[in-house]
Design a protein around this motif. Structure first.
Motif, PDB file in Angstrom:
ATOM      1  N   PHE A  69       8.602   8.605  -0.233  1.00  0.00           N
ATOM      2  CA  PHE A  69       6.940   8.759  -0.109  1.00  0.00           C
ATOM      3  C   PHE A  69       6.462   9.306  -1.749  1.00  0.00           C
ATOM      4  O   PHE A  69       6.964  10.102  -2.170  1.00  0.00           O
ATOM      5  CB  PHE A  69       6.972  10.094   0.597  1.00  0.00           C
ATOM      6  N   LEU A  96       3.026  16.184   2.300  1.00  0.00           N
ATOM      7  CA  LEU A  96       2.944  15.171   3.621  1.00  0.00           C
ATOM      8  C   LEU A  96       2.712  16.571   4.831  1.00  0.00           C
ATOM      9  O   LEU A  96       3.407  17.497   4.646  1.00  0.00           O
ATOM     10  CB  LEU A  96       4.270  14.598   3.770  1.00  0.00           C
ATOM     11  N   GLY A 131       4.423  13.881  14.578  1.00  0.00           N
ATOM     12  CA  GLY A 131       3.477  12.570  13.886  1.00  0.00           C
ATOM     13  C   GLY A 131       3.078  13.247  12.586  1.00  0.00           C
ATOM     14  O   GLY A 131       3.433  14.592  12.159  1.00  0.00           O
ATOM     15  N   GLN A 132       2.366  12.513  11.688  1.00  0.00           N
ATOM     16  CA  GLN A 132       1.715  12.914  10.612  1.00  0.00           C
ATOM     17  C   GLN A 132       0.480  13.311  10.683  1.00  0.00           C
ATOM     18  O   GLN A 132      -0.153  12.640  11.934  1.00  0.00           O
ATOM     19  CB  GLN A 132       1.921  11.835   9.472  1.00  0.00           C
ATOM     20  N   VAL A 181       3.375   4.506   8.467  1.00  0.00           N
ATOM     21  CA  VAL A 181       3.509   6.028   8.176  1.00  0.00           C
ATOM     22  C   VAL A 181       4.599   6.051   6.936  1.00  0.00           C
ATOM     23  O   VAL A 181       4.683   7.110   6.426  1.00  0.00           O
ATOM     24  CB  VAL A 181       4.004   6.845   9.413  1.00  0.00           C
ATOM     25  N   ARG A 182       5.340   4.906   6.989  1.00  0.00           N
ATOM     26  CA  ARG A 182       6.368   4.796   5.733  1.00  0.00           C
ATOM     27  C   ARG A 182       6.499   3.485   5.317  1.00  0.00           C
ATOM     28  O   ARG A 182       6.598   2.610   6.151  1.00  0.00           O
ATOM     29  CB  ARG A 182       7.766   5.371   6.477  1.00  0.00           C
ATOM     30  N   TYR A 209       7.048   0.821   8.437  1.00  0.00           N
ATOM     31  CA  TYR A 209       7.109   1.773   9.822  1.00  0.00           C
ATOM     32  C   TYR A 209       5.834   2.112  10.229  1.00  0.00           C
ATOM     33  O   TYR A 209       5.151   2.830   9.643  1.00  0.00           O
ATOM     34  CB  TYR A 209       8.197   2.764   9.494  1.00  0.00           C
ATOM     35  N   LYS A 210       5.603   2.015  11.487  1.00  0.00           N
ATOM     36  CA  LYS A 210       4.194   2.427  12.195  1.00  0.00           C
ATOM     37  C   LYS A 210       4.642   3.762  12.971  1.00  0.00           C
ATOM     38  O   LYS A 210       5.703   3.803  13.706  1.00  0.00           O
ATOM     39  CB  LYS A 210       3.599   1.557  13.104  1.00  0.00           C
ATOM     40  N   GLY A 211       3.657   4.553  13.049  1.00  0.00           N
ATOM     41  CA  GLY A 211       3.818   5.530  14.110  1.00  0.00           C
ATOM     42  C   GLY A 211       2.203   6.466  14.091  1.00  0.00           C
ATOM     43  O   GLY A 211       1.443   5.858  13.721  1.00  0.00           O
ATOM     44  N   MET A 212       2.545   7.646  15.082  1.00  0.00           N
ATOM     45  CA  MET A 212       1.222   8.259  15.393  1.00  0.00           C
ATOM     46  C   MET A 212       0.778   9.227  13.806  1.00  0.00           C
ATOM     47  O   MET A 212       1.613   9.851  13.141  1.00  0.00           O
ATOM     48  CB  MET A 212       1.615   9.334  16.284  1.00  0.00           C
ATOM     49  N   ILE A 258      11.029   8.542  10.390  1.00  0.00           N
ATOM     50  CA  ILE A 258      10.280   7.676   9.863  1.00  0.00           C
ATOM     51  C   ILE A 258       8.795   8.212   9.413  1.00  0.00           C
ATOM     52  O   ILE A 258       8.154   7.688   8.347  1.00  0.00           O
ATOM     53  CB  ILE A 258       9.571   6.469  10.873  1.00  0.00           C
ATOM     54  N   TYR A 259       8.589   9.385   9.802  1.00  0.00           N
ATOM     55  CA  TYR A 259       7.521   9.978   9.536  1.00  0.00           C
ATOM     56  C   TYR A 259       7.680  11.045   8.173  1.00  0.00           C
ATOM     57  O   TYR A 259       6.727  11.488   7.626  1.00  0.00           O
ATOM     58  CB  TYR A 259       6.957  10.970  10.514  1.00  0.00           C
TER      59      TYR A 259
END
Lengths: 119, 391
Positions: free
Chosen positions: A63, A68, A83-84, A103-104, A111-114, B135-136
């Motif tokens: 990152f 964050l 999540g972020q 998200v990363r 990488y996908k995320g919420m 991952i977050y």
């Protein structure tokens, strides 16, 4: 196309698991047996309430940002996700709206995320 | 089951150590052999979490048993995250209690400072759930930060209470030669003064720099023996009376009440049950304070204080040396240091020292029952040990 995070709904007792587990925590059904008999994919709700959060200033190497914001959200459908947060000053208990984003990044991998914003 | 005794102990400083991992691991083994008077053991267990990832060395036990010229003794490397140490003690206990071995050497060792801070944080973050957390950017400090916020909102603990844990454990470590941090701190310096935000910056809000343990290298060793083998050594009779372990969900958000540390509660209950002891009988404890909030929460979950009252006992000084139940007289992970795989064995080392009455300036007077809690992952795999002085 709208993207979702999916939970795994046990076909025997209806418990939604997120993240995935091989054997249902509630009824012992072998979710992993096969998709037809084991589980059904259900998109998790994107609206919810912020249960807790943190402002992280000591970040993992991937990152390249100074800080964050991370949180655990109690979703309206009863599930919970980590999540972020894309919120300047988060408050515990505030209503949030989520979206699936990258998200990363790690080299060529994404990488996908919420990611949640204030509702 | 046979009774199991602790007959030899050894430790390195927990700090930055410029030696190869296997030598760091072997040193306390050598000291413990000297301490016990033994020259051979039946089996060696080596706890280590990051050898493969951080030091490019796997199968550490084979290297250590050779370093110590203990071959052909059996040897295994035990990896159970930050609870590797107490897990290895558990394996050693099972080997002796079952009658398979008469003497067993348990070593915990880690060399995390071979890489920089970013890489070591990243290495420990691999403990989190790969898809639902990692991952977050979730790291152990961020899980502890989210836990601390929930806990403080629910039970009324404040950043001052967190600071009190840090001040207490830094004070304790001043009398521990082997501790990583020999640095006296004050609430004024880390919380109250205008300079506090510079001295003590945010790591994972509400946790600040002095709420987090340092990244340490180090190793510790305990030699376990059966009753007969222990008698021959002539060492003080410190019995490993209870071993308990319990697990919880991998993802923290998956817990019904994320302020509950059910694995710590279960592991402690199992250890007390096996030992036939109650939390009220404990004279001295080493708890897993990788983050200050964890010492408070664990002191409740293992049964020392009612849920939500750990910070009140801390405030009254009950958990300080000289109080009714000193917690982390060694300085704890907070100030003694946290070489992840070594920590659980380091905790056992401190308790054996205390029950023998050899802890010098930080001795808890008349200590007869000791307890350790080694917390793996973010509370998803916890091992507790109960010790009793006999005779």
């Amino acid at each position: 196309m709208e993207m979702n995070i999916f939970g795994y709904k046990c076909k025997k007792c209806g418990t939604v698991h997120y993240p995935f587990r091989t054997i249902c925590k509630k009824c012992g059904h072998t979710i992993f047996a096969d998709k037809a008999e084991g589980y059904e994919l259900v998109p998790l709700s994107k609206k919810g309430k912020l249960l807790t959060w943190t402002r992280l200033r000591s970040l993992p190497g991937d990152f390249e940002v100074p800080e964050l914001l991370l949180g655990i959200v109690q979703l309206d459908d009863g599930n919970r996700v980590t999540g972020q947060l894309d919120i300047a000053s988060p408050k515990t208990g505030m209503k949030v709206d989520g979206e699936v984003r990258i998200v990363r990044r790690d080299g060529y991998n994404e990488y996908k995320g919420m990611v949640f914003e204030s509702a | 089951m046979r009774e199991v005794y602790c007959v030899g102990i050894g430790i390195t400083s927990f700090t930055r150590l410029e030696y190869p991992l296997a030598e760091i691991a072997a040193y306390p083994g050598m000291m413990a052999l000297k301490d016990s008077g033994l020259s051979k053991v039946d089996h060696v267990y080596v706890a280590n979490m990051g050898g493969g990832k951080v030091n490019h060395q796997t199968g550490l036990a084979s290297a250590v048993v050779d370093q110590l010229s203990l071959a052909p003794a059996g040897a295994e490397t035990i990896e159970n995250g930050p609870a590797s140490g107490a897990s290895a003690v558990k394996q050693g206990f099972m080997a002796v209690a079952s009658g398979m071995c008469d003497t067993v050497m348990v070593i915990g060792a880690e060399r995390m400072r071979e890489v920089n801070d970013l890489e070591s944080t990243e290495f420990v973050a691999t403990l989190t759930h790969p898809h639902a957390e990692y991952i977050y950017g979730v790291t152990l400090p961020s899980l502890a930060g989210m836990f601390a916020r929930l806990y403080m909102d629910k039970y009324g603990a404040t950043p001052r209470h967190l600071g009190m844990v840090a001040v207490k454990n830094h004070d304790h470590a001043m009398d521990n030669f082997f501790a990583h941090l020999h640095e006296r701190i004050t609430l004024e310096g880390i919380i109250d003064s205008p300079e506090a935000s510079t001295n003590n910056p945010i790591v994972a809000d509400p946790l600040r720099f002095y709420d987090c343990c340092p990244v340490s290298d180090g190793a510790a060793c305990v030699i376990l023996a059966s009753g007969d083998a222990a008698k021959k050594t002539g060492k003080p009779r410190v019995r490993l009376a209870g071993v308990g372990q319990a697990t919880d969900t991998l993802a923290v958000h998956d817990r019904k009440d994320p302020t509950d540390l059910l694995a710590a509660r279960g592991a402690a209950a199992n250890a007390f049950k096996m030992a036939g002891l109650k939390p009220s009988q404990v004279d001295v404890a080493e708890l897993h304070d990788a983050f200050t909030i964890l010492e408070i929460a664990e002191s409740e979950e293992v049964g020392f204080f009612k849920k939500g009252e750990g910070h009140l006992a801390l405030e009254k000084g009950e958990t300080r040396l000289g109080g009714s139940l000193p917690i982390n007289p060694s300085g704890g992970l907070k100030a003694k240091g946290h070489p992840v795989g070594a920590t659980g064995v380091g905790q056992a080392h401190e308790i054996v020292l205390q029950l023998r009455g050899e802890a010098e300036k930080r001795q808890v007077k008349g200590a007869k029952v000791g307890f350790t809690c080694n917390f793996g992952g973010f509370g998803n795999n916890v091992v507790c040990l109960a010790f009793k002085k006999e005779g």
